[in-house]
Design an enzyme around this catalytic site. Structure first.
Site, PDB file in Angstrom:
ATOM      1  CG  ASP A 126      35.767  36.856  18.320  1.00 42.79           C
ATOM      2  OD1 ASP A 126      34.700  37.493  18.238  1.00 42.79           O
ATOM      3  OD2 ASP A 126      36.804  37.335  18.849  1.00 42.79           O
ATOM      4  CD  GLU A 193      34.260  42.048  21.770  1.00 44.03           C
ATOM      5  OE1 GLU A 193      34.175  43.018  22.524  1.00 44.03           O
ATOM      6  OE2 GLU A 193      34.495  40.897  22.177  1.00 44.03           O
ATOM      7  CD  GLU A 194      35.363  37.948  23.600  1.00 37.39           C
ATOM      8  OE1 GLU A 194      36.019  38.703  24.325  1.00 37.39           O
ATOM      9  OE2 GLU A 194      34.174  37.648  23.815  1.00 37.39           O
ATOM     10  CG  HIS A 464      35.014  36.581  28.834  1.00 34.65           C
ATOM     11  ND1 HIS A 464      35.917  37.585  28.633  1.00 34.65           N
ATOM     12  CD2 HIS A 464      34.131  36.662  27.830  1.00 34.65           C
ATOM     13  CE1 HIS A 464      35.572  38.276  27.541  1.00 34.65           C
ATOM     14  NE2 HIS A 464      34.489  37.716  27.042  1.00 34.65           N
TER      15      HIS A 464
HETATM   16 ZN    ZN Z   1      31.394  39.905  23.544  1.00 29.62          ZN
END
Ligand code: ZN
Length: 506
Positions: A126, A193-194, A464
């Site tokens: 993800d 995970e995010e 990100h």
């Molecule tokens: Zn990561």
């Protein structure tokens, strides 16, 4: 007579200074960090063009994790899973695949010696969304997977599709050459995970615990091969994340009689709360260099400017000064101590009315030297105001245990880094963000957070952020690293390269 005495005192002082200076210089000069003598390893026959094409395709799936509106992206997750199945037929013939909680892919590559505890390598597919309004800032569209100028561009190129696809490429490469692991290998491609990993990694950890599956060590995303981590330092360093900080948010609340602002009392709700926050800021929690932070610096010492080398080799004299200096730089401060960040402040509804209630939320990232109880004790003591209620918010977690560098798992990873990245020193470090590894503290004592990604200072904003990318050359290194790591960890070789097949590790 007086003159003679003064001369004698001066002489003693000068001698003392000379002695201290000699000790300082001796310690500075005599400090040596020896790069281990390891033969470098190359895999010339990795089909890099095909591997890059698969990574580029993987980036096209918008496997975006959001806390709300999750359904919108689910078809992308389904399509992505199909894509993985189609792209690696050999893996799907030879490894056992279990889908955990609908979207996390957990592969088991059965070893020839089932008595050995398994190795586990995980990552996530993800990705975070692209911030609205920033699409046009990208050199290439974030979900096109463009390969250009020697880079693969797009969301997930660093975090973490290159990570999990380098695992898959490595396993595929080894299968094509008939490699059979002695130790069982688990590969987990997690899907959330995010947004905290509670649906993916947490469920995988629960499954392993429930089935009593013994995991020797776990590898996850984490620290990179960092270049220019501080001024004056040209040499890159590979850092293995051996610990993760804990997390705590508290709410402070003050309630008092309100009233008209024309005759305010000596203490108001906003005043009391502001003072509390100011006190916390003025007296931060104690930070310490000796321990993990000192170990992080150690391999860098030969390349550091003289003044840093002198200070770090003489912490008995300069420890306080250097701790103060590191405290001014946000990322070194975060590595040094438990940090305090006021994040929400609520009070007041009208300009001439004293609010009866004021609340503030403060977020702590807890250093492994501290724990939640210590932080709360520190808060009460530092605020020292009975009017203020302290409430712990949901989501608190203790800092992770620190993976010891003497463990065979750590030594194996370090050895593999030296084989694939000759000339690059390796150091343990604290990972300042969070990873899925935190769900595995009950599964294994040996959690290693490392990606062989070469990160320059300007790459920090790409994770990100805008223009996330990985160089094609570096992707080849990532695949090489994981091929060698799997060979080293599963073929019964110990960290030093000598056969240690009889011993279960670590
Ligand atoms: Zn990561």
């Amino acid at each position: 007579m007086i003159l003679k005495k003064a001369t004698a005192v001066l002489l003693v002082v000068l001698l003392a200074i000379a002695l201290v200076a000699t000790i300082v210089l001796f310690r500075t000069i005599s400090f040596q960090y020896e790069m281990p003598d390891v033969e470098s390893v190359h895999f010339e026959d990795i089909p890099l063009d095909d591997a890059v094409a698969r990574l580029s395709d993987a980036i096209r799936f918008q496997t975006v994790s959001t806390l709300d509106n999750r359904e919108r992206y689910l078809p992308e997750f389904d399509a992505f899973m199909d894509f993985v199945r189609e792209s690696y037929p050999l893996i799907h013939e030879n490894l056992n695949l279990k889908i955990v909680n609908g979207y996390t892919l957990l592969y088991k590559w059965e070893g020839s010696r089932p008595g050995l505890p398994a190795a586990m390598m995980q990552g996530h597919y993800d990705v975070v969304p692209v911030e609205p309004g920033t699409h046009d800032d990208w050199t290439h569209p974030p979900f096109k997977g463009v390969v250009s100028d020697g880079f693969v561009w797009g969301r997930g190129a660093i975090d973490d599709k290159s990570g999990i696809f380098s695992y898959l490429e490595a396993v595929n490469y080894l299968l094509e050459r008939g490699f059979e692991p002695e130790r069982t290998v688990y590969l987990a491609l997690n899907h959330d995970e995010e947004v905290g990993g509670r649906q993916g990694a947490r469920k995988v950890a629960d499954y392993l615990l429930e089935k009593d599956i013994e995991i020797a060590f776990l590898v996850d995303e984490g620290m990179p091969v960092a270049e220019k981590i501080m001024e004056g330092l040209e040499h890159p360093i590979a850092m293995i994340g051996v610990a993760e900080k804990g997390y705590l948010s508290i709410e402070l609340e003050v309630t008092k009689e309100g009233g008209h602002s024309s005759m305010p009392p000596r203490e108001t709700t906003i005043g009391a709360l502001s003072e509390a926050i100011t006190n916390l800021k003025k007296q931060p929690m104690q930070g310490r260099i000796p321990g993990l932070l000192r170990d992080t610096f150690e391999p860098l010492m030969p390349d550091l400017p003289f003044r840093y080398r002198m200070a770090l080799s003489n912490l008995w004299l300069f420890g306080g000064a250097i701790e103060e200096r590191l405290g001014y730089i946000p990322h070194t401060n975060a590595a040094l101590r438990t940090t305090i960040a006021p994040t929400i402040f609520h009070a007041g509804i009208k300009e001439n009315v004293l609010p009866q209630t004021a609340t503030a939320t403060i977020n702590f990232r807890i250093h492994p030297n501290n724990n939640i109880r210590e932080v709360l004790y520190y808060v009460q003591n530092t605020i020292d105001n009975e009017l203020i209620d302290v409430r712990v918010l949901n989501g608190a977690r203790e800092p992770s245990p620190v993976t010891t560098t003497s463990s065979e798992a750590y030594q194996l990873m370090k050895h593999t880094i030296h084989e694939v990245f000759p000339e690059i020193p390796v150091a343990p470090a604290m990972f300042l963000a969070a990873t899925d590894a935190r769900h595995f503290t009950e599964v294994s004592d040996y959690l290693l957070r490392f990606r062989p990604i070469r990160a320059r200072p300007d790459d920090r904003g790409r994770i990100h952020g805008t223009d996330e990318r990985i160089s094609v050359e570096n992707y080849g290194e990532m695949i090489s690293f994981h091929i060698r790591f799997i060979e080293n960890t599963t073929s019964g070789l110990s960290a030093t390269g000598s056969p240690a097949a009889q011993t279960a590790m670590p």
